[in-house]
Design a protein around this motif. Structure first.
Motif, short mmCIF file in Angstrom:
data_model
loop_
_atom_site.label_atom_id
_atom_site.label_comp_id
_atom_site.label_asym_id
_atom_site.label_seq_id
_atom_site.Cartn_x
_atom_site.Cartn_y
_atom_site.Cartn_z
N GLU A 2 -12.17 -19.93 6.91
CA GLU A 2 -11.28 -19.71 5.77
C GLU A 2 -10.34 -20.88 5.52
N ASP A 3 -10.21 -21.76 6.52
CA ASP A 3 -9.21 -22.82 6.36
C ASP A 3 -9.56 -23.81 5.26
N LYS A 4 -10.85 -23.98 4.99
CA LYS A 4 -11.24 -24.90 3.92
C LYS A 4 -10.56 -24.46 2.61
N ARG A 5 -10.65 -23.17 2.38
CA ARG A 5 -10.05 -22.60 1.16
C ARG A 5 -8.53 -22.77 1.17
N PHE A 6 -7.93 -22.44 2.30
CA PHE A 6 -6.45 -22.48 2.35
C PHE A 6 -5.93 -23.92 2.29
N LEU A 7 -6.60 -24.81 3.00
CA LEU A 7 -6.07 -26.17 3.11
C LEU A 7 -6.34 -27.00 1.87
N THR A 8 -7.25 -26.53 1.02
CA THR A 8 -7.50 -27.27 -0.22
C THR A 8 -6.83 -26.60 -1.41
N GLY A 9 -5.94 -25.67 -1.13
CA GLY A 9 -5.19 -25.04 -2.22
C GLY A 9 -6.01 -24.04 -3.01
N ASN A 10 -7.11 -23.57 -2.43
CA ASN A 10 -7.97 -22.64 -3.16
C ASN A 10 -7.83 -21.19 -2.71
N GLY A 11 -6.82 -20.92 -1.91
CA GLY A 11 -6.55 -19.52 -1.58
C GLY A 11 -6.15 -18.79 -2.86
N ARG A 12 -6.48 -17.49 -2.94
CA ARG A 12 -6.11 -16.72 -4.15
C ARG A 12 -5.22 -15.57 -3.73
N TYR A 13 -3.96 -15.71 -4.00
CA TYR A 13 -2.96 -14.72 -3.60
C TYR A 13 -2.61 -13.84 -4.80
N THR A 14 -1.92 -12.75 -4.56
CA THR A 14 -1.61 -11.81 -5.64
C THR A 14 -0.89 -12.51 -6.78
N ASP A 15 0.05 -13.37 -6.44
CA ASP A 15 0.81 -14.04 -7.51
C ASP A 15 -0.04 -15.02 -8.31
N ASP A 16 -1.21 -15.42 -7.77
CA ASP A 16 -2.11 -16.30 -8.53
C ASP A 16 -2.87 -15.54 -9.62
N MET A 17 -2.88 -14.22 -9.52
CA MET A 17 -3.70 -13.44 -10.45
C MET A 17 -2.98 -13.33 -11.80
N THR A 18 -3.74 -13.48 -12.85
CA THR A 18 -3.17 -13.26 -14.18
C THR A 18 -4.10 -12.34 -14.96
N MET A 19 -3.53 -11.68 -15.95
CA MET A 19 -4.35 -10.81 -16.80
C MET A 19 -3.88 -10.99 -18.23
N PRO A 20 -4.78 -10.78 -19.19
CA PRO A 20 -4.34 -10.89 -20.59
C PRO A 20 -3.19 -9.93 -20.88
N ARG A 21 -2.22 -10.35 -21.64
CA ARG A 21 -1.07 -9.55 -22.08
C ARG A 21 -0.16 -9.12 -20.91
N MET A 22 -0.27 -9.86 -19.83
CA MET A 22 0.48 -9.44 -18.63
C MET A 22 2.00 -9.56 -18.84
N GLY A 23 2.73 -8.55 -18.43
CA GLY A 23 4.18 -8.62 -18.44
C GLY A 23 4.70 -8.80 -17.02
N TYR A 24 5.96 -9.14 -16.91
CA TYR A 24 6.56 -9.37 -15.59
C TYR A 24 7.65 -8.35 -15.32
N ALA A 25 7.70 -7.90 -14.08
CA ALA A 25 8.71 -6.92 -13.70
C ALA A 25 9.83 -7.59 -12.92
N ALA A 26 11.04 -7.10 -13.13
CA ALA A 26 12.17 -7.50 -12.28
C ALA A 26 12.98 -6.23 -12.02
N PHE A 27 13.54 -6.15 -10.83
CA PHE A 27 14.22 -4.91 -10.44
C PHE A 27 15.74 -5.05 -10.51
N VAL A 28 16.35 -3.99 -11.02
CA VAL A 28 17.81 -3.87 -10.95
C VAL A 28 18.08 -3.27 -9.58
N ARG A 29 18.89 -3.95 -8.79
CA ARG A 29 19.07 -3.51 -7.40
C ARG A 29 20.53 -3.19 -7.10
#
Ligand code: MCN
Length: 784
Positions: free
Chosen positions: A14-41
């Motif tokens: 798996e390191d080839k993917r991680f070390l070449t910047g090709n890991g895919r994390y949740t924040d890398d995911m996008t979807m059409p019309r996607m909105g962003y959430a922020a929390f009032v804390r």
């Protein structure tokens, strides 16, 4: 067996993917019309919410919605639950206060989510969250668990009188008291275990999407156990039925236990996506992570050890108060009970043990499992007591431990656990030799001649991992059985996909799991893919925690491989007109023993799918699944020895030598295991030397950034010396014991035993920060 099989130092696929910047994390995911959430804390640790005004926020650019807890409750979204029932010693069930994903009445810790904003961009969402005006009526706060138990302390939940969640016990109190009544020597200590913030490199994130045409939800999330997340989200929170919810945990940048729970943000994003009609993504920033990721540890303990006239341990009595924070998180109840007190026998033959644990609510972030989860706390208590008792009776700590070791297996402890195999003396000897134990006196003299203080401390840890036999955990109150599932799919061209319910987020499963298959089928690891982290691909799984993926997850794969091999042999025997019993699998071929007849694995796989020449009645295909439920925990154990030098002028402690001798049973990949031990050691050393979570009396987290919370860095640790001893685990087909937590479990007491030895003092609290050590030197008059 292949060059890449069991025991080989294969580089991580798996390191080839991680070390070449090709890991895919949740924040890398996008979807059409996607909105962003922020929390009032919540900005208060304890307050009644008198109003939530969203007028300004709703007028801000890009803002789609501001949703609060009243709407959440109206939509029937359930409370966050703790899935492991603990009963108090009087038989009553634990007292659980209601925990809502968005709170609209009383907030109980700083950072608690009150409302969620959805906007076009992350910045717009955050700005609008800042513009929501929440009015509070402040309530009194309590942050320390001992204070929370005092009469007149501020009360957090009406369901938990006196802030007591449970008052639990294990062991035989009367017999233990008798051992103390007859003791020749008693060692007594008050021992604290400092609260930690997990700090994985990737902060938590969630991306939720609702497809109205199919009434179907998808959740990308930073989870260590996506199937359990789906189960809990559907069964308890009512956000979506299980068959209409796909949970995907893509690449996850570390978890250390903190990503096995369901948090308010995942529930809120899933709920919000349907309400606002667009995908909703939230990514935590580091301050939110400090405030809201479940914290670890935070125990106050009083421990007493009874010895007879020959210095044999006759009894151990432990009273612990565990701070679980403001609410109970998913597994929090099990951490200071079954994951902690069942390990209080350590590596020792202790005939009588009694432990009492009180779990307490306070106005702090919820506390749950963090690397080791209960076992570091137990090891810290046991190993601080061993070191101190040895010194009090005038024995060398190594020899005191040696004479009290468990030597015969299986060994039933008085606190449920039955140790299956081990050789504690072997790891003690290996560690003592590796650190040159006998040369310490000379090294100390040299340090002292140079105006420095030198100390040595050890820790002989044991842990229970491979969590866990379903029968056992079920009878102890766990909501689910803890087996693991696997499916081995042989494709028509002989490449392999292994579907596993384990989840890799730094442990190198894509490599070690492939090594197992390579070993069994004689195929190169590059032709073997490990599929995990997606509830639509893998039918079911219990995820990764408690160092279980090797012992339990790989055992499930081994079981599925048994079936694949059996079917492949049947096909090969049929094709080569040989007897099934004569077929051997070796080097990627199926051979008829004693002849030169053979077929490649690929030829057999192809035959399974072309299907015109299969044994009569055989179904086409070569794909087998298995569930594996262990019969016992596995019990990795080892001996860690730490040698420190202290500068009395500054209080700076430098770790000069650190040896770890571990027994992890059969090792699949020594390089990955060493990496796991290194990481664990650094975390344990971080706890012992640097990390400390501090609240002020109003419940404000004073250590909410890296300015104030010190993480270990490369220059804080020495080059570790690792040794290995092997007793195979009889409880699983691979003989493996878990290695993922050992370093974090065994190292803190070794460090503190070394620092107290250097300072020639009996006791000190973690962390051994320069300020604290310098102060101790002043107080004890040891400055040279
Ligand atoms: N292994 C091996 N031989 C053994 C035992 C294990 O080769 N005798 C290999 C396994 O095949 C796997 C790795 O070592 O590739 C760890 O296996 P195991 O001990 O079974 O632990 P898990 O895979 O279940 O991982 C969980 C464990 C836990 S509980 C925490 S917390 C933790 C840890 O792993 N969190 C981690 N290590 C971590 N490492 C990283 N990088 N990030 C985290 O969040």
């Amino acid at each position: 067996m292949t060059a890449e099989g069991i025991g080989a130092r294969v580089l991580r696929k798996e390191d080839k993917r991680f070390l070449t910047g090709n890991g895919r994390y949740t924040d890398d995911m996008t979807m059409p019309r996607m909105g962003y959430a922020a929390f009032v804390r919540s900005t208060h640790a304890h307050a009644r919410i008198t109003s939530i005004n969203t007028d300004e926020a709703m007028k801000m650019p890009g803002v789609d919605a501001v949703l609060n807890g009243h709407q959440l409750v109206a939509d029937g979204i359930g409370n966050i639950i703790c899935g492991w029932m603990i009963h108090s010693k009087d038989g009553s069930p634990m007292n659980m206060g209601a925990y809502r994903a968005l709170e609209s009445e009383i907030v109980r810790y700083v950072g608690q989510a009150i409302a969620v904003v959805v906007a076009d961009t992350q910045q717009q969402a955050r700005d609008a969250a800042d513009a929501v005006v929440v009015e509070y009526e402040e309530l009194p706060t309590v942050v320390d668990s001992l204070d929370a138990l005092k009469e007149g302390a501020p009360q957090l939940h009406p369901e938990a009188a006196g802030n007591l969640i449970y008052d639990w016990e294990i062991g035989e109190e009367a017999a233990t008291n008798e051992a103390f009544a007859n003791a020749a020597h008693i060692t007594k200590m008050d021992i604290d275990n400092n609260r930690l913030v997990p700090n994985p490199m990737e902060p938590r994130a969630a991306l939720a999407h609702f497809d109205p045409s199919e009434e179907h939800y998808t959740l990308y999330t930073t989870s260590q156990n996506p199937h359990v997340a789906r189960l809990v989200l559907s069964a308890f929170y009512n956000v979506a039925p299980e068959n209409k919810l796909r949970v995907i945990a893509p690449d996850v940048g570390g978890g250390f236990g903190s990503k096995i729970f369901i948090y308010p943000e995942e529930i809120a994003c899933l709920w919000a996506t349907k309400r606002v009609g667009r995908p909703v993504k939230w990514t935590s920033d580091r301050t939110e992570a400090f405030l809201t990721d479940a914290h670890g540890r935070d125990h106050h303990t009083t421990a007493e050890l009874a010895l007879d006239a020959n210095n044999k341990i006759t009894g151990f009595r432990v009273k612990t108060v565990a701070n679980l924070g403001a609410y109970m998180s998913l597994f929090s109840s099990s951490v200071p009970t079954y994951l902690y007190a069942t390990l209080l026998s350590g590596q020792y033959n202790i005939p009588n043990i009694y432990a009492n644990v009180k779990a307490v609510y306070t106005n702090t972030t919820p506390v749950d499992a963090y690397r080791g989860a209960g076992r570091p706390e137990a090891t810290y208590v046991v190993e601080r007591m061993m070191e101190t008792a040895a010194k009090e009776v005038g024995m060398a700590p190594a020899e005191f431990r040696r004479m009290n070791f468990v030597r015969e297996f299986p060994h039933q402890t008085p606190v449920i656990m039955a140790y299956d195999a081990g050789d504690y003396e072997a790891s003690l000897d290996a560690a003592m030799q590796a650190i040159d134990y006998d040369g310490f006196a000379q090294r100390r003299a040299q340090s002292e001649a140079a105006g420095k203080l030198r100390g040595m401390g050890m820790s002989c840890y044991i842990e229970a991992c491979g969590i866990a036999p379903s029968q056992a955990v079920g009878s102890l109150g766990a909501g689910v059985g803890l087996w693991e599932s696997a499916e081995v799919r042989v494709n028509a061209v002989g490449t392999i996909e292994v579907l596993t319910g384990s989840h890799s987020h730094g442990q190198g499963h894509e490599t070690t799991f492939a090594q197992l298959v390579s070993d069994r089928l004689g195929l190169p690891t590059e032709s073997i893919s490990i599929v995990h982290g997606d509830t639509d691909k893998v039918q079911m799984g219990m995820g990764t925690y408690g160092s279980r993926s090797g012992a339990v997850g790989m055992s499930a794969i081994a079981k599925a491989l048994d079936k694949v091999e059996a079917k492949a042999k049947k096909i090969a025997a049929h094709l080569m007109e040989a007897s099934e019993g004569d077929i051997e699998i070796e080097g990627g071929e199926l051979k008829v023993a004693g002849t030169d007849k053979k077929l490649t694995f690929t030829e057999v796989a192809l035959a399974a799918y072309t299907a015109h020449n299969l044994p009569e009645g055989m179904e086409p295909g070569l794909k087998e699944g298995a569930f594996y439920d262990p019969t016992n925990f596995t019990f990795p154990a080892g001996c860690y020895i730490c040698e420190v030098e202290v500068d009395p002028d500054t209080g700076v402690v430098s770790i000069e030598n650190f040896v770890a001798a571990d027994d992890f049973g059969t090792i699949i990949n020594p390089m990955i295991v060493e990496g796991q031990v290194h990481g664990g050691l650094v975390q344990g050393i971080g706890q012992a030397m640097l990390e400390n979570t501090q609240y002020d009396e109003d419940g404000q987290l004073l250590t909410a950034s890296y300015m104030d919370y010190t993480m270990p860095r490369a220059d804080d640790v020495p080059s570790f010396k690792l040794e290995t001893t092997v007793t195979e685990c009889p409880g699983n087909p691979l003989g493996m014991k878990g290695c993922g937590e050992a370093g974090a479990i065994g190292s803190p007491p070794a460090v503190i035993n070394a620092v107290t030895d250097a300072l020639r003092i009996r006791d000190m609290n973690m962390p051994a920060s320069p300020n604290r050590v310098w102060q101790l030197i002043q107080d004890n008059g040891m400055k040279q």
